[in-house]
Design an enzyme around this catalytic site. Structure first.
Site, PDB file in Angstrom:
ATOM      1  N   TRP A  68      20.736  22.699   6.564  1.00  7.18           N
ATOM      2  CA  TRP A  68      19.807  21.631   6.960  1.00  7.18           C
ATOM      3  C   TRP A  68      18.969  21.160   5.778  1.00  7.18           C
ATOM      4  CZ3 TRP A  68      21.800  19.473  10.807  1.00  7.18           C
ATOM      5  CH2 TRP A  68      22.354  20.196  11.862  1.00  7.18           C
TER       6      TRP A  68
ATOM      7  N   ASP B 261      10.611  20.752   8.157  1.00 10.17           N
ATOM      8  CA  ASP B 261      11.552  20.630   9.261  1.00 10.17           C
ATOM      9  C   ASP B 261      11.378  21.891  10.107  1.00 10.17           C
ATOM     10  OD1 ASP B 261      13.686  20.621  11.002  1.00 10.17           O
ATOM     11  OD2 ASP B 261      15.229  20.394   9.460  1.00 10.17           O
TER      12      ASP B 261
ATOM     13  N   LYS C 233      15.682  22.377  20.729  1.00  8.85           N
ATOM     14  CA  LYS C 233      15.645  23.827  20.555  1.00  8.85           C
ATOM     15  C   LYS C 233      14.447  24.445  21.272  1.00  8.85           C
ATOM     16  CE  LYS C 233      18.604  23.021  16.870  1.00  8.85           C
ATOM     17  NZ  LYS C 233      18.735  22.268  15.644  1.00  8.85           N
TER      18      LYS C 233
HETATM   19  C1  LIG Z   1      19.274  21.530  14.719  1.00 14.06           C
HETATM   20  C2  LIG Z   1      18.597  21.298  13.444  1.00 14.06           C
HETATM   21  C3  LIG Z   1      18.624  20.056  12.796  1.00 14.06           C
HETATM   22  C4  LIG Z   1      19.413  18.882  13.333  1.00 14.06           C
HETATM   23  O1  LIG Z   1      18.770  18.344  14.400  1.00 14.06           O
HETATM   24  P1  LIG Z   1      19.279  17.008  15.130  1.00 14.06           P
HETATM   25  O2  LIG Z   1      18.180  16.756  16.085  1.00 14.06           O
HETATM   26  O3  LIG Z   1      20.589  17.334  15.770  1.00 14.06           O
HETATM   27  O4  LIG Z   1      19.422  15.953  14.100  1.00 14.06           O
HETATM   28  C5  LIG Z   1      17.906  19.902  11.631  1.00 14.06           C
HETATM   29  N1  LIG Z   1      17.207  20.914  11.108  1.00 14.06           N
HETATM   30  C6  LIG Z   1      17.160  22.130  11.690  1.00 14.06           C
HETATM   31  C7  LIG Z   1      16.352  23.223  11.075  1.00 14.06           C
HETATM   32  C8  LIG Z   1      17.852  22.361  12.869  1.00 14.06           C
HETATM   33  O5  LIG Z   1      17.809  23.571  13.451  1.00 14.06           O
END
Ligand SMILES: *Cc1c(COP(=O)(O)O)cnc(C)c1O
Length: 360
Positions: free
Chosen positions: A102, A172, A196
């Site tokens: 990511w 993030d 999540k």
């Molecule tokens: C799941 C995830 C993403 C991607 O998220 P989307 O909403 O599918 O774009 C980005 N960063 C992290 C840390 C993630 O766990």
């Protein structure tokens, strides 16, 4: 069929109480004679949902007044572009820490708009730790520093938030927002895809310090400009109405069970049950340097890989689903987000014990 324990990395489990409440309001939301999915977003009823969601979120996350909370679309992945578009400004360069897939995607997107400096990385060990970071490593003239606070695929998390001085820190937090306490004041921007820990997919929550809004690069599309959404309180255009409604129910559930302190304690307890078992087993093995273990994503391997398929099959039959690890790590991964009940973790460990007994 009985409900399963879903260990998926995302989308993931929602609290059962939330699903029940949503079901009870499905056909007739609070006497309006319609479901939230059918409702115009320009109505007092919907305004009380979206503003209510924002207010409860501010309360449980401790978001100060000088930050905007935005409810956007496009997932965390769109933030990989929106962050540089909105924050690079005249400085045109940013520092990133590479702790996995990511982070790399964020880095790749940042490079499209400015100069990216990767100041630290844990790639040498397939991202099973968080690299050591000190303030001196950062460029004082960088527009921002970007981190991934919890690395969903590898199961690592920062134990301390890097001190970046006056340079805004961007995180993030997709896979660990609201799982443990964070002081929002230490960040310029926090973003998270909802699927999540916050609610259904289709919603992305962005917390942005107000002084960082309104400096987007000239060519930034209107929809990708934080200012557009800050000015209209996330109602510039039709928001993801139903996802926001479910997120509001999740935020209320979170508040009612005791807020961040209670949730963090529960998460620490849940993770400890699993890690303790892994540490005492020769049959299974955790893959992360213990100091950096995630509370949310717990990857582990079977020392005898040839049993992987059978493990997954029997787990599924026992109502424990989506335990397969990400292909870049292999083995298994148990994602135990906020909505995973402690009984789900206990049931997983019991299953692992009996599988070990039967196969060692
Ligand atoms: C799941 C995830 C993403 C991607 O998220 P989307 O909403 O599918 O774009 C980005 N960063 C992290 C840390 C993630 O766990």
């Amino acid at each position: 069929m009985a409900r399963v324990y879903n260990f998926s990395a995302g989308p993931s489990m929602l609290p059962e109480a939330v699903l029940q409440k949503a079901a009870s309001e499905m056909l007739d939301y609070q006497g309006t004679g319609q479901s939230v999915m059918e409702m115009s977003h320009r109505t007092p009823e919907y305004e009380s949902i979206i503003y209510g969601a924002e207010n409860v979120f501010r309360e449980i996350m401790g978001v100060p007044e000088n930050y905007n909370v935005l409810f956007l679309q496009g997932g965390a992945s769109l933030q990989f572009a929106m962050v540089p578009l909105n924050l690079l400004g005249d400085k045109k360069k940013a520092d990133y820490i590479n702790t996995g897939v990511w982070s790399k995607k964020a880095i790749a997107e940042g490079k499209r708009y400015g100069k990216v400096n990767v100041v630290a990385s844990s790639e040498d060990k397939n991202f099973n730790y968080i690299p050591a970071i000190s303030k001196e490593m950062f460029d004082k003239d960088a527009a921002y520093v970007h981190i991934t606070s919890n690395n969903t695929i590898y199961g690592t998390r920062y134990r301390a938030i890097p001190d970046t001085g006056d340079v805004p820190l961007v995180a993030d937090m997709s896979s660990n927002i609201l799982s443990e306490y964070y002081d929002v004041k230490k960040f310029g921007v926090i973003y998270a895809g909802a699927q999540k820990n916050l609610g259904p997919s289709g919603l992305t929550v962005v917390i942005v310090r107000k002084d960082l809004v309104g400096k987007a690069l000239d060519f930034t599309p209107t929809m990708l400009n934080y200012a557009t959404h800050a000015e209209e309180r996330s109602m510039f255009n039709t928001p993801p109405c139903y996802s926001i409604y479910i997120a509001k129910l999740v935020f209320e559930w979170f508040r009612d069970i005791g807020g961040i302190k209670a949730m963090q304690e529960l998460n620490e307890k849940k993770a400890a049950i699993l890690y303790e078992y892994l540490d005492n087993s020769k049959f299974y093995k955790g893959t992360v340097v213990p100091e950096f273990r995630s509370l949310m994503n717990v990857p582990f391997i079977l020392t005898n890989e040839s049993l992987d398929k059978e493990f997954l099959k029997q787990a599924r039959n026992a109502g424990l689903i989506n335990l397969k690890g990400h292909r870049s790590v292999g083995g298994m991964r148990a994602s135990i987000y906020n909505a995973m009940p402690i009984d789900g973790v206990k049931k997983l460990v019991e299953f692992m014990k009996s599988f070990e007994q039967a196969n060692k």
